[in-house]
Design an enzyme around this catalytic site. Structure first.
Site, PDB file in Angstrom:
ATOM      1  N   GLU A   1     -14.343 -13.464 -20.591  1.00  0.00           N
ATOM      2  CA  GLU A   1     -15.547 -12.679 -20.902  1.00  0.00           C
ATOM      3  C   GLU A   1     -16.029 -12.868 -22.339  1.00  0.00           C
ATOM      4  O   GLU A   1     -15.897 -11.956 -23.172  1.00  0.00           O
ATOM      5  CB  GLU A   1     -15.286 -11.188 -20.615  1.00  0.00           C
ATOM      6  CG  GLU A   1     -14.981 -10.902 -19.170  1.00  0.00           C
ATOM      7  CD  GLU A   1     -14.712  -9.408 -18.883  1.00  0.00           C
ATOM      8  OE1 GLU A   1     -14.780  -8.602 -19.803  1.00  0.00           O
ATOM      9  OE2 GLU A   1     -14.445  -9.086 -17.717  1.00  0.00           O
TER      10      GLU A   1
ATOM     11  N   GLU B   1     -11.698 -11.285 -11.637  1.00  0.00           N
ATOM     12  CA  GLU B   1     -11.485  -9.836 -11.768  1.00  0.00           C
ATOM     13  C   GLU B   1     -12.456  -9.100 -10.866  1.00  0.00           C
ATOM     14  O   GLU B   1     -13.640  -9.441 -10.814  1.00  0.00           O
ATOM     15  CB  GLU B   1     -11.759  -9.323 -13.202  1.00  0.00           C
ATOM     16  CG  GLU B   1     -10.703  -9.660 -14.214  1.00  0.00           C
ATOM     17  CD  GLU B   1     -10.986  -9.081 -15.588  1.00  0.00           C
ATOM     18  OE1 GLU B   1     -11.677  -8.034 -15.695  1.00  0.00           O
ATOM     19  OE2 GLU B   1     -10.505  -9.684 -16.554  1.00  0.00           O
TER      20      GLU B   1
END
Ligand code: IFM
Length: 451
Positions: A170, A359
């Site tokens: 991220e 995720e």
């Protein structure tokens, strides 16, 4: 068998996994020569973390990893995504490797392989060595070279046993939360003045991919895990639609177009973003061929145009009232998942590599009942709805090869401390007792039924 577990009908070779990250679970911050990271410094500043929590012990995974691997074996996962703490390997972020740091991950990998679980390390999940931050952190172009050196050291020691690698986790969240608004380490508040952070993170990704390819066997799979979501405008007014377009440019396209197209989105010019950190040849370095794209998905974004005078013409807006919210306050909206995957296929076409969902999951206020059980039907419903949405996108032609639940364990949720619980396994932080929740058993059945 839980009825909902049976009906998902995934391909037999689909990869089932769980995710964690080093800082959120390991603890042992002062052991075996680990150097300080930006998160140690951030947690030590009063008021930064809810309830004054720190990751000093977290889930004590550093010592209890054999128990956690045993839990994963019971769950039946094919793969485990974890991260490698850079400052365990290079305490100051540069120079010679710390053998004890490498030994820890080597032991973990051997324990996973002994249970037939494929290790899937992420090289950077936000815990930059403090010494590199002192030298400018991701604002400093040299940090990209330091990251490639770290990748080389890790691959030289672990590359014989690890076949799937993730460079970053991220880059958007690390940039925005850590450098634009300052709610995460290193706590900087630079608004839109963060192009060089994004650029050096992406450049470091490209350089790390090159370093890994030079060492790893030919079949090694290398990717990156990016958070992604589509932005939904609050109304059909042009202003709100433009706000949604700009948010997607800043979030999704700025962090993915350079990887897959070798260019930044044009919208950055509309926002007046200073791109002077970009040098000739950088985009070619960033756009290394990838074996997969990792996607972290939680919810779509809801936005509208902001009143004039703010740093950005975009403002978050409330999601529709009818949507359920998680403990994080995030809306539950699984349609946004299939919508995102179909959008990615349309946008990137032949450039889009196979996808892993690296995720997906939800925090809910889990209660332990008198018998010590944790019934978490809302988490089961969340995961089930998202697996259905994923299946729909796959039926429509999106090439998705695997799915990792965030997270195996309840853990240190950054600035929110230990309150939000994302785990399939409950952790009692006073005793470190692990108790699988009902969702653990449900996921075990999903995996078994879809093999
Ligand atoms: O806990 C985080 C993780 O570290 C990165 N992705 C989102 C998760 C939930 O907030």
């Amino acid at each position: 068998m839980h009825e909902s577990a049976k009906k998902l009908d995934f391909p037999k070779d689909f990869l089932w996994g769980v995710s964690t990250s080093a800082y959120q679970i390991e603890g042992a911050l002062h052991e075996d020569g680990r150097g300080p990271s930006i998160w140690d410094s951030f947690c030590s500043e009063p008021g930064r973390i809810a309830n004054g929590d720190t990751a000093e012990t977290a889930c004590d995974h550093y010592h209890r990893y054999p128990d956690d691997v045993a839990l994963m074996a019971t769950l039946g996962v094919d793969a485990y995504r974890f991260s490698i703490a850079w400052s365990r390997i290079q305490p100051n972020g540069r120079g010679a490797a710390n053998p004890k740091g490498l030994d820890f991950y080597s032991r973990l990998i051997d324990a996973l392989l002994a249970k037939g679980i494929s290790p899937t390390p992420t090289l950077f999940h936000w815990d930059l060595p403090q010494a590199l931050q002192d030298a400018g952190g991701w604002f400093n172009r040299d940090t990209a070279d330091r990251f490639a050196e770290f990748a080389r050291i890790v691959a030289e020691r672990l590359g014989d046993r690890v076949s799937r690698w993730i460079t970053h986790n991220e880059t958007f969240e690390h940039t925005v939360l850590g450098h634009a608004i300052g709610t995460h380490a290193p706590g900087q508040q630079l608004g839109l003045d963060i192009f060089s952070v994004v650029h050096h993170l992406l450049l470091s990704h490209g350089k790390a991919v090159q370093a890994l390819r030079a060492i790893l066997p030919a079949g090694a799979q290398i990717g990156i895990a990016q958070s992604m979501a589509r932005a939904r405008p609050a109304s059909s007014r042009i202003k709100d639609r433009l706000a949604a377009h700009l948010l997607e440019a800043l979030h999704l396209r700025m962090h993915t177009d350079p990887l897959l197209f070798g260019r930044y989105p044009l919208a950055l010019r509309l926002l007046g973003i200073d791109r002077s950190a970009l040098r000739a040849g950088d985009l070619a370095t960033i756009a290394q061929p990838l074996n997969f794209l990792g996607i972290n998905f939680y919810n779509p974004q809801y936005v509208r145009s902001a009143p004039k005078g703010g740093a950005v013409p975009i403002e978050a807006t409330e999601p529709p009232m009818h949507l359920e919210r998680t403990e994080m306050g995030w809306p539950v909206d699984a349609n946004g998942f299939s919508e995102l995957l179909l959008y990615l296929r349309k946008r990137y076409r032949a450039k889009l590599p196979p996808i892993f969902i690296t995720e997906n999951g939800a925090a809910f206020p889990d209660a332990v009942d008198a018998q010590g059980r944790i019934d978490d039907p809302r988490r089961i419903a969340y995961l089930q709805a998202h697996l259905h949405a994923l299946r729909q996108a796959m039926d429509a032609g999106v090439d998705v090869r695997g799915y990792f639940v965030w997270s195996l364990l309840d853990n240190f949720e950054w600035a929110e401390g230990y309150r939000p619980r994302f785990g399939l396994v409950h952790v009692d932080y006073s005793t470190q007792q692990r108790t699988p929740k009902a969702s653990f058993d449900w996921y075990r059945q999903v995996i078994a039924a879809n093999r």
